[in-house]
Write a protein that holds these residues in place. Structure first.
Motif, PDB file in Angstrom:
ATOM      1  N   ALA A  84       0.833  -1.214   0.000  1.00 52.76           N
ATOM      2  CA  ALA A  84       0.000   0.000   0.000  1.00 52.76           C
ATOM      3  C   ALA A  84       0.861   1.255   0.000  1.00 52.76           C
ATOM      4  O   ALA A  84       0.546   2.244  -0.681  1.00 52.76           O
ATOM      5  CB  ALA A  84      -0.934  -0.018   1.203  1.00 52.76           C
ATOM      6  N   ARG A  85       1.943   1.243   0.746  1.00 57.95           N
ATOM      7  CA  ARG A  85       2.833   2.408   0.769  1.00 57.95           C
ATOM      8  C   ARG A  85       3.472   2.639  -0.588  1.00 57.95           C
ATOM      9  O   ARG A  85       3.599   3.779  -1.052  1.00 57.95           O
ATOM     10  CB  ARG A  85       3.918   2.213   1.838  1.00 57.95           C
ATOM     11  N   ARG A  87       2.237   1.792  -3.451  1.00 54.45           N
ATOM     12  CA  ARG A  87       1.198   2.272  -4.371  1.00 54.45           C
ATOM     13  C   ARG A  87       0.887   3.748  -4.147  1.00 54.45           C
ATOM     14  O   ARG A  87       0.570   4.473  -5.092  1.00 54.45           O
ATOM     15  CB  ARG A  87      -0.066   1.430  -4.197  1.00 54.45           C
ATOM     16  N   SER A  88       0.972   4.199  -2.917  1.00 51.29           N
ATOM     17  CA  SER A  88       0.713   5.615  -2.648  1.00 51.29           C
ATOM     18  C   SER A  88       1.828   6.496  -3.192  1.00 51.29           C
ATOM     19  O   SER A  88       1.625   7.681  -3.457  1.00 51.29           O
ATOM     20  CB  SER A  88       0.551   5.849  -1.142  1.00 51.29           C
ATOM     21  N   ALA A  89       3.018   5.901  -3.384  1.00 50.74           N
ATOM     22  CA  ALA A  89       4.163   6.672  -3.883  1.00 50.74           C
ATOM     23  C   ALA A  89       4.213   6.703  -5.403  1.00 50.74           C
ATOM     24  O   ALA A  89       4.790   7.625  -5.987  1.00 50.74           O
ATOM     25  CB  ALA A  89       5.468   6.093  -3.335  1.00 50.74           C
ATOM     26  N   LYS A  91       1.972   5.257  -9.176  1.00 49.96           N
ATOM     27  CA  LYS A  91       0.910   4.492  -9.826  1.00 49.96           C
ATOM     28  C   LYS A  91       1.462   3.567 -10.908  1.00 49.96           C
ATOM     29  O   LYS A  91       0.741   2.714 -11.424  1.00 49.96           O
ATOM     30  CB  LYS A  91      -0.134   5.435 -10.443  1.00 49.96           C
ATOM     31  N   ASP A 349      -2.086  -5.288   7.649  1.00 49.80           N
ATOM     32  CA  ASP A 349      -3.168  -4.607   6.956  1.00 49.80           C
ATOM     33  C   ASP A 349      -4.505  -5.106   7.512  1.00 49.80           C
ATOM     34  O   ASP A 349      -4.789  -6.306   7.449  1.00 49.80           O
ATOM     35  CB  ASP A 349      -3.067  -4.898   5.456  1.00 49.80           C
TER      36      ASP A 349
END
Length: 648
Positions: A84-85, A87-89, A91, A349
């Motif tokens: 998740a981290r 993906r936030s950084a 795309k 998660d």
């Protein structure tokens, strides 16, 4: 008047023409910098990240079912937080799995037995995996269960070097994924990503009982060379190899098991995910590997990652793509890292925990089910340095089960021996040991004693073959000399290949060099570590014949033991060893481990040598051998011990 109008019209037309020309020139001048900007945008670098897991072995929850305790160093639930981290950084991501996914712990065993959706695959579906491949342990339960798991997956799986007997692929040999990514200028770019999977061809031997006549396997390097070139011809801008294989720089031999280093030298492969060996690359364990840059995570300039095992790490490959002179995207640089989950800021998660909660609860109820009692502790802290009760119990179960199944056959008359190895002897973690307290025995203890879903198998060997079997197992030890304290155990020798054979007596002399290397090649033909080999008090002769109980992995060639290739099998029973152990314990009720040892023992030869070895710190509390001495804790959670080989 008309002449004046014509003159005025001519002037007006001239002005209009001049204005049009001025507008055209102005437009051209205005468009020129725009064209330059567009060209620059087309050639703007594109950053692309591949996230990878490998060797999860059913570990979704951060839990050790064998010790029945939470374990923050394992589990896809914690890896999901790192995903998740990432993906936030960015795309521009691809999320892949590199195999050995559906087997490896009690939760995986239950998932395999279910008829509905596969619990582990469902978690990968939830996390949005883009692609995957199969590892060797995907075949442990047989092809029908693997086929069901593949059907459950909402992402494509690929393996290039496995096919059915008619030549049709087991899974697609390659994938060509179309993605729209964003370059550094913010422009959307169409990118074609080629993916191919590779699996060790040794599966045909390791799971012979499941795969004989059902699968064909090709060499991984030869296959990768062909399929990567095909992907580039089909338009792939980059090719990623999901290679369920280790990293070994020794010269390539056709059919080799660990070829990650060699794959990095193939021109059409741009990035590689490795695994299988349960190690971490880049990492200090690969110091000295030729052509490796551990700071950048590359081999021969190619980004390569091996993300540990059981979800200990998230593999991250970071690539930069840019158009070449022809306008085609190419990988211009890359680096890799393995991000550990064992960090204070990495928690599980919640969505993954919630999704696996019902299966986790079922697994806990299953592993806690009682099957018997033991009057004394059972542990494997010293299983690599002396005859061990945890191995002896498995040997005893195998003898009991084999006698019953060989009754009435021609093999009944052969002397029956039993070979077993310590599966949990500290590999990868100071907690990875059998450690069963006196008292009730549950299914979790059975799974602790016998980690794999192997089945009971009996092979025929002569005295010469028996000695070769023992010599191969004796490769577990380094070659020691008199003098200062030296490490006893050979580096990178897997404990599951250290077979001890019950029913015979023998001695191992570690002052002599190993006769075979890890691949079963004869390297010291004049050396014999095995001595004083006797059966019922008399020396074993080369032409003596024996029946040896083992498992389907070893009987089929697993571990590269000389003479074991599946051709000398006397009995291939369908019974999983864990089931046999549980039934054996249930039948007996209460056991005394010390009294269960089958006849015959192995020992290290006495010599003027003091050897060092590592084990669990818990081993310091149960030392019952005057030759063993606790020397203190090690920095990585293990403990240091010495063994005096000169003592009686």
């Amino acid at each position: 008047m008309q002449r004046l109008r014509r003159a005025m019209n001519d002037v007006s037309k001239a002005l209009v023409t001049r204005r049009k020309a001025t507008l055209i020139l102005a437009s051209t001048a205005a468009l020129a910098p725009i064209a330059r900007v567009s060209f620059a945008a087309e050639n703007s670098p594109l950053d692309f990240t591949i996230l990878a897991t490998s060797d999860l072995h059913g570990h979704v929850a951060a839990y050790d079912y064998y010790r029945d305790v939470p374990d923050p160093a394992v589990g896809l639930a914690r890896v999901a937080t790192l995903i998740a981290r990432a993906r936030s950084a960015s795309k521009n991501l691809l999320l892949v799995d590199n195999g050995d996914l559906i087997q490896g712990n009690p939760l995986a065993d239950l998932a395999a037995a279910d008829s509905g959706p596969h619990a582990v695959i469902e978690i990968l579906n939830q996390l949005g995996y883009d692609a995957g491949t199969v590892g060797n342990h995907e075949f442990n339960y047989g092809l029908p269960i693997l086929d069901r798991a593949v059907r459950n997956a909402r992402f494509p799986l690929t393996v290039a070097n496995l096919a059915r007997p008619d030549g049709s692929p087991l899974l697609p040999r390659r994938l060509l994924l179309d993605r729209t990514l964003t370059d550094r200028s913010g422009q959307a770019r169409k990118v074609k990503i080629g993916v191919l999977g590779l699996c060790p061809p040794q599966i045909l031997a390791w799971d012979k009982s499941n795969l004989d006549g059902k699968l064909l396997a090709e060499d991984m390097v030869e296959t990768a060379t062909r399929e990567a070139a095909r992907l580039k011809r089909d338009g792939a801008d980059l090719v990623v190899a999901l290679a369920h294989t280790g990293i070994d720089a020794r010269p390539h031999v056709r059919g080799a098991e660990n070829v990650g280093w060699h794959l990095a030298h193939l021109s059409d492969i741009d990035a590689i995910v490795t695994g299988h060996a349960h190690r971490v690359f880049p990492g200090p364990g690969f110091a000295g590997l030729p052509e490796a840059d551990l700071a950048a995570g590359t081999i021969a300039g190619k980004p390569v990652v091996m993300p540990g095992f059981y979800g200990s790490h998230l593999g991250v490959l970071q690539l930069v793509l840019q158009a070449d002179d022809s306008g085609r995207l190419r990988v211009t640089s890359g680096r890799a890292e393995a991000r550990p989950i064992a960090s204070a800021d990495v928690t599980a998660d919640p969505a993954v925990e919630a999704a696996i909660a019902p299966m986790h609860a079922r697994t806990l109820a299953y592993v806690r089910r009682p099957v018997g009692r033991t009057t004394a502790p059972i542990h494997s802290f010293f299983a690599m340095v002396r005859d061990d009760p945890s191995v002896a119990m498995v040997q005893a179960v195998q003898l009991s089960a084999a006698r019953a199944r060989l009754a009435g056959t021609d093999a009944q008359a052969l002397p029956l021996l039993s070979a077993a190895a310590p599966f949990r002897a500290g590999s990868g973690s100071p907690d990875a040991y059998v450690d069963i307290a006196a008292g009730p025995l549950a299914i979790k203890n059975v799974a602790d004693l016998y980690l794999y879903p192997n089945t009971l198998t009996v092979v025929a060997v002569d005295g010469r073959g028996l000695r070769a079997w023992l010599e191969m197992a004796a490769g577990a030890f380094a070659t020691l000399t008199a003098g200062e304290v030296q490490p006893l155990l050979a580096a990178q020798f897997a404990s599951f290949n250290f077979d001890a054979i019950a029913g015979i007596d023998y001695t191992i002399d570690v002052t002599k060099p190993a006769r075979y290397d890890r691949d079963g090649a004869l390297i010291q033909p004049d050396s014999q570590r095995i001595s004083a080999l006797t059966y019922e008090g008399r020396p074993v002769r080369d032409d003596d014949r024996f029946a040896v109980v083992t498992n389907n992995y070893r009987a089929g060639g697993g571990g590269h033991f000389p003479g074991l290739d599946g051709s000398n099998i006397l009995l291939a029973a369908p019974d999983p060893m864990q089931t046999l152990i549980a039934a054996w314990l249930t039948e007996r009720g209460t056991i005394d481990p010390a009294a269960l040892h089958p006849p015959g023992r192995w020992r290290l030869a006495r010599s003027d040598v003091r050897a060092s070895f590592r084990s669990s710190p818990r081993g310091a509390t149960v030392i019952d051998d005057p030759r063993i001495r606790f020397e203190g804790p090690a920095a990585d959670g293990y403990a240091n011990f010495t063994l005096d080989l000169g003592a009686a």
